[in-house]
Design an enzyme around this catalytic site. Structure first.
Site, PDB file in Angstrom:
ATOM      1  N   ASP A 233      -0.345  14.913   4.778  1.00 25.33           N
ATOM      2  CA  ASP A 233      -1.370  14.561   5.494  1.00 25.33           C
ATOM      3  C   ASP A 233      -1.184  13.251   6.150  1.00 25.33           C
ATOM      4  O   ASP A 233      -0.044  12.431   5.605  1.00 25.33           O
ATOM      5  CB  ASP A 233      -2.643  14.427   4.561  1.00 25.33           C
ATOM      6  CG  ASP A 233      -2.725  13.044   3.856  1.00 25.33           C
ATOM      7  OD1 ASP A 233      -3.505  12.194   4.182  1.00 25.33           O
ATOM      8  OD2 ASP A 233      -1.920  12.887   3.004  1.00 25.33           O
TER       9      ASP A 233
ATOM     10  N   HIS B 140       0.860  -1.268  -0.179  1.00 26.73           N
ATOM     11  CA  HIS B 140      -0.018  -0.214  -0.028  1.00 26.73           C
ATOM     12  C   HIS B 140       0.872   1.352   0.114  1.00 26.73           C
ATOM     13  O   HIS B 140       0.542   2.188  -0.584  1.00 26.73           O
ATOM     14  CB  HIS B 140      -0.898  -0.056   1.223  1.00 26.73           C
ATOM     15  CG  HIS B 140      -1.918   1.060   1.075  1.00 26.73           C
ATOM     16  ND1 HIS B 140      -3.272   0.871   0.430  1.00 26.73           N
ATOM     17  CD2 HIS B 140      -2.248   2.072   1.947  1.00 26.73           C
ATOM     18  CE1 HIS B 140      -3.952   2.029   0.693  1.00 26.73           C
ATOM     19  NE2 HIS B 140      -3.477   2.787   1.553  1.00 26.73           N
TER      20      HIS B 140
ATOM     21  N   GLU C 141      -4.045   5.223  12.539  1.00 25.14           N
ATOM     22  CA  GLU C 141      -4.480   6.092  11.374  1.00 25.14           C
ATOM     23  C   GLU C 141      -5.777   6.902  11.465  1.00 25.14           C
ATOM     24  O   GLU C 141      -6.697   6.936  10.614  1.00 25.14           O
ATOM     25  CB  GLU C 141      -4.642   4.987  10.088  1.00 25.14           C
ATOM     26  CG  GLU C 141      -3.539   4.398   9.606  1.00 25.14           C
ATOM     27  CD  GLU C 141      -3.759   3.360   8.425  1.00 25.14           C
ATOM     28  OE1 GLU C 141      -4.926   3.466   7.892  1.00 25.14           O
ATOM     29  OE2 GLU C 141      -2.683   2.931   7.966  1.00 25.14           O
ATOM     30  N   SER C 142      -5.814   7.480  12.386  1.00 28.27           N
ATOM     31  CA  SER C 142      -6.851   8.242  13.093  1.00 28.27           C
ATOM     32  C   SER C 142      -7.157   9.281  11.912  1.00 28.27           C
ATOM     33  O   SER C 142      -6.054   9.908  11.289  1.00 28.27           O
ATOM     34  CB  SER C 142      -6.738   9.035  14.342  1.00 28.27           C
ATOM     35  OG  SER C 142      -6.649   8.035  15.346  1.00 28.27           O
TER      36      SER C 142
ATOM     37  N   LYS D  51      -6.371  13.610  -7.884  1.00 25.43           N
ATOM     38  CA  LYS D  51      -5.862  12.381  -7.373  1.00 25.43           C
ATOM     39  C   LYS D  51      -7.214  11.150  -7.189  1.00 25.43           C
ATOM     40  O   LYS D  51      -7.947  11.742  -7.068  1.00 25.43           O
ATOM     41  CB  LYS D  51      -5.026  12.429  -5.980  1.00 25.43           C
ATOM     42  CG  LYS D  51      -4.281  11.406  -5.533  1.00 25.43           C
ATOM     43  CD  LYS D  51      -2.880  10.907  -6.025  1.00 25.43           C
ATOM     44  CE  LYS D  51      -2.420   9.694  -5.332  1.00 25.43           C
ATOM     45  NZ  LYS D  51      -2.073  10.047  -4.171  1.00 25.43           N
TER      46      LYS D  51
ATOM     47  N   GLU E 189      -7.883   7.434  -5.087  1.00 22.70           N
ATOM     48  CA  GLU E 189      -7.069   6.585  -4.038  1.00 22.70           C
ATOM     49  C   GLU E 189      -8.137   5.394  -3.872  1.00 22.70           C
ATOM     50  O   GLU E 189      -9.528   5.567  -4.132  1.00 22.70           O
ATOM     51  CB  GLU E 189      -6.747   7.375  -2.864  1.00 22.70           C
ATOM     52  CG  GLU E 189      -5.662   7.975  -2.682  1.00 22.70           C
ATOM     53  CD  GLU E 189      -4.522   7.215  -2.304  1.00 22.70           C
ATOM     54  OE1 GLU E 189      -4.391   6.242  -2.198  1.00 22.70           O
ATOM     55  OE2 GLU E 189      -3.362   7.777  -2.170  1.00 22.70           O
TER      56      GLU E 189
ATOM     57  N   HIS F 171     -10.129   2.632  -1.279  1.00 22.92           N
ATOM     58  CA  HIS F 171     -10.372   2.211   0.200  1.00 22.92           C
ATOM     59  C   HIS F 171     -11.125   0.873   0.238  1.00 22.92           C
ATOM     60  O   HIS F 171     -12.284   0.768   0.797  1.00 22.92           O
ATOM     61  CB  HIS F 171     -11.069   3.156   0.806  1.00 22.92           C
ATOM     62  CG  HIS F 171     -10.468   3.531   2.347  1.00 22.92           C
ATOM     63  ND1 HIS F 171     -10.769   4.139   3.250  1.00 22.92           N
ATOM     64  CD2 HIS F 171      -9.032   3.783   2.654  1.00 22.92           C
ATOM     65  CE1 HIS F 171     -10.048   4.287   4.478  1.00 22.92           C
ATOM     66  NE2 HIS F 171      -8.878   4.268   3.946  1.00 22.92           N
TER      67      HIS F 171
END
Length: 789
Positions: free
Chosen positions: A270, A51, A314-315, A93, A95, A97
């Site tokens: 980020d 990842h 990963e809050s 971008k 991504e 999930h």
């Protein structure tokens, strides 16, 4: 300095949890010169996961074209940036999930939206639009219904609350996604800073500032979780799914953009996958410097968190900045006014190291380059020829289909099936059918810049408001268009041809709306690369993407790779998804006056087909192999997809854009799933008008004329007063742009298609609309689309 010692934990068990091999462990020991402690091993686990470091795909990604006259930022940053001219720049971008959405669909999808938005505003851009590409298993299975409802609700919740319109996307269905849905989110943003905000650390001694939400134990191990196949035990990984707060992210957007405009922030990252570990190590490695991080200063929402938990959490809604020395207090006060956490948590070091302190001691110390640079690559042997199971599909031919005739239709064992019945079956297929049930849950008009409503054109269009300095009363005359595309059926049967077609269709969709294609961001969703077939699929798809992006001058600015998308079935077998390289493409609309939709304009307009002619039955650019018709009507996922003629794509699309800009075209719609008949039906449904067509009477099966699929084909309508100019433009283009007049738009609300004077089909537009719009609600057990949110 962490001293060398014998690990106080079970190394094999820790390696299993972190997704690392014994070889990886040996390399970590070599790089550190000692055994890692548990926190350090966790840092390597997330940073060396597929990842984060693309250890299976990185060599393949290097072949993509990444530069061009409009490219300002390419791969390697949080988002790509292109120059739109007139002082405007677009960040964009995509991504994935996927795995989080499989085990917790609402939060998995919602935090996917939140994460892609942070990639955009981290660059100094204000988010202006969202799109998504979704894949689910068949809706006849209640599990898939629940996944779809949860994912759509999560996307709607986050996007609607944060105030960014969801303006487009795609949804497809196939049994291969039954245990592993795909959730890809794409975002666009307009730069609001003079300088693009990059992520590399700058300035030894500069403070490192944490802003946003608090850090908790949610999201633990998310990067590793996303880099392994799904099993029944994946339900135990629910804590790896983060919980998002879109209202907090809205404040974070505004505070960040204010801070970036002040010039106080010299680097920003980020905290997405791998959280503090990724942000610290990547900022340090990209800047060629180091970062010291004191965990005792990190705002925490839970007591007693270990260094491992802080580093791998990963809050959501968190950012890490490098701030100009002496400017940290004014900056932090700015964030506190927005109700956000802000704290100095470290400093930039001269030495290239990530040093983590906790309770006054060194909890971890790792060379930043060891974590983020020269990460391991998994070497795979590429098959010399396509796998036998793939080649077996390529031998299929149309001769295997049952007999077909004009009036009699298709002669099946159960009786004749008329061509109108076939068209209705295709319109009832959820992949082809209206996605109104989905997009009505999204606020697609917030910010008041959406030019085309979902379903109105082949691409989404958002107006570009003039910059503040140009005066608030200046009219917005330009826009940006965007689309996401992937013919996953084609990619499954021929990954190279399928990936080429994905790029070509994305560019064609933009061209149909009147936009100039500019650049690509891609999301490579694939099964395990550890099998010979899996790696071959990935490699061939990358080859196809590269060839098409080069030919169509749409460089790749970045994206995401999501591998190991497969499910371990109860009997131990693996069910891989269809390889799905989603192409997100952006384009520039030079004049919003000429944005073109897919609906017919007026009765009496002429209907033309641009591109590969209908009568060329022996042309490998067009066929029934790998088509929706073959799968939906005949139940066969087989055949070799048509070959995309990239040169013809460029010629047809360039001509179409010029014709749209000259005001010659009333509507434009590309031919994709379902071929000509489905494209005609969609144009009729969108307008409420009918169409009467006479197809070529030459040799060839009627179903090939109606339902064959292939690239470089666009259906356009031309007003009578423009037909002379249209014909003149075609004459000037010559043989480079094949075109044929097929019929006329009618006022009687019926789609009538004949060949050689014999009828093929005649259906009322209302019947087409009902089938098309109720296909998904009927399978969900709903009477119709949900109310607007």
């Amino acid at each position: 300095m962490v001293s060398a010692s014998t690990p106080s934990f079970s190394v094999p068990e820790a390696l299993r949890k972190e997704g690392l091999s014994q070889g990886d462990y040996d390399e970590i020991v070599r790089r550190l010169g000692r055994a890692p402690n548990r926190a350090e091993l966790g840092m390597f686990g997330v940073m060396w996961s597929e990842h984060c470091c693309y250890r299976n795909s990185r060599p393949l990604l290097g072949q993509f074209p990444t530069t061009g006259p409009r490219i300002l930022v390419g791969p390697g940053e949080n988002a790509g940036v292109v120059d739109l001219g007139e002082g405007q720049r677009l960040a964009f971008k995509i991504e994935s999930h996927n795995h989080p959405s499989a085990v917790e669909p609402f939060q998995g999808a919602a935090t996917g939206v939140g994460g892609i938005l942070r990639d955009i505003f981290t660059m100094g851009a204000r988010p202006i639009a969202l799109l998504n590409a979704l894949r689910f298993g068949p809706l006849e299975d209640e599990r898939n219904v629940g996944l779809m409802e949860g994912v759509v609700a999560g996307i709607a919740h986050y996007g609607n609350c944060v105030g960014v319109p969801t303006v487009g996307g795609e949804v497809a269905f196939d049994p291969s996604y039954g245990g592993n849905p795909l959730v890809n989110a794409m975002a666009l943003g307009l730069m609001e800073t003079d300088d693009i905000v990059c992520s590399g650390a700058v300035g030894v001694g500069n403070p490192v500032v944490y802003v946003g939400s608090t850090t908790g134990r949610d999201g633990m191990g998310g990067a590793s979780f996303a880099s392994a196949e799904l099993t029944e035990a994946s339900l135990d990984d629910r804590p790896a799914v983060q919980v998002g707060d879109p209202f907090l992210e809205k404040g974070l957007i505004e505070a960040c953009l204010e801070a970036f405009q002040s010039g106080d922030v010299v680097a920003a990252q980020d905290m997405g996958a791998a959280g503090l570990t990724c942000s610290c190590s990547e900022m340090a490695a990209k800047g060629g410097l180091g970062i010291e991080l004191d965990l005792d200063r990190v705002p925490a929402r839970e007591a007693g968190m270990s260094a491992y938990e802080f580093l791998l959490s990963e809050s959501q809604e968190r950012m890490l900045f490098v701030v100009a020395a002496g400017r940290e207090e004014p900056l932090m006060e700015r964030f506190r006014r927005w109700g956000l956490q802000a704290a100095v948590v470290g400093r930039v070091l001269q030495e290239n190291v990530v040093r983590v302190l906790q309770h006054g001691a060194v909890a971890a110390e790792v060379p930043a380059s060891a974590l983020a640079d020269d990460t391991p690559i998994n070497h795979h042997e590429l098959l010399a020829e396509p796998p036998a199971e793939i080649q077996a599909h390529w031998t299929w031919s149309e001769a295997e289909l049952p007999p077909a005739s004009n009036a009699g239709g298709l002669e099946l064992a159960a009786g004749a099936l008329g061509w109108g019945d076939v068209l209705l079956r295709l319109l009832d297929d959820p992949t082809i059918a209206s996605k109104r049930w989905v997009y009505r849950q999204y606020d697609h008009q917030v910010q008041a810049n959406t030019v085309v409503l979902p379903g109105g054109a082949d691409a989404a269009v958002v107006r570009l408001r003039p910059q503040q300095g140009e005066g608030a009363m200046a009219a917005a005359t330009r826009g940006v268009a965007a689309t996401v595309d992937c013919p996953n059926r084609w990619v499954a049967l021929d990954p190279e041809r399928g990936a080429m077609a994905a790029v070509a269709e994305a560019a064609r969709n933009l061209s149909c709306a009147g936009a100039e294609p500019l650049a690509v961001t891609d999301n490579l969703n694939f099964p395990s690369p550890d099998t010979a077939t899996g790696y071959w699929q990935l490699a061939m798809a990358c080859r196809g993407l590269s060839a098409a992006c080069s030919a169509l001058a749409t460089p790749v600015t970045g994206g995401n790779v999501s591998l190991y998308n497969e499910t371990r079935l109860p009997d131990g077998r693996m069910q891989p998804i269809h390889p799905t390289p989603v192409v997100g493409m952006v384009g520039l609309v030079h004049d919003l006056v000429h944005v073109t939709g897919l609906a017919w304009g007026q009765a009496g307009d002429a209907i033309w087909l641009l591109g590969v002619p209908l009568q060329e039955s022996g042309d490998e650019r067009l066929g029934l192999g790998a088509s929706s018709y073959l799968e939906v009507v005949h139940g066969r996922l087989t055949g070799r997809p048509p070959l995309t003629d990239l040169a013809l794509e460029g010629q047809v699309q360039g001509f179409l854009r010029q014709a749209i800009a000259a005001g010659l075209v009333r509507s434009a719609h590309d031919l994709s799933d379902g071929g000509l008949a489905v494209a005609l039906a969609e144009a009729c449904i969108a307008s409420g008008l009918g169409a009467a067509l006479e197809l070529p009477a030459g040799a060839g099966r009627p179903d090939r004329l109606l339902f064959a699929e292939g690239g470089a084909r666009v259906l356009v309508s031309v007003a009578p007063e423009q037909e002379a100019a249209w014909r003149a433009a075609l004459a000037e283009a010559g043989e480079a742009v094949p075109a044929e007049r097929l019929g006329v738009v009618t006022a009687d609300s019926r789609l009538v298609v004949a060949r050689g004077g014999e009828p093929l089909l005649a259906l009322a537009v209302e019947q087409l609309r009902h089938t098309y719009e109720q296909a998904i609600p009927a399978r969900l057990g709903k009477a119709g689309p949900p109310p607007d949110r």
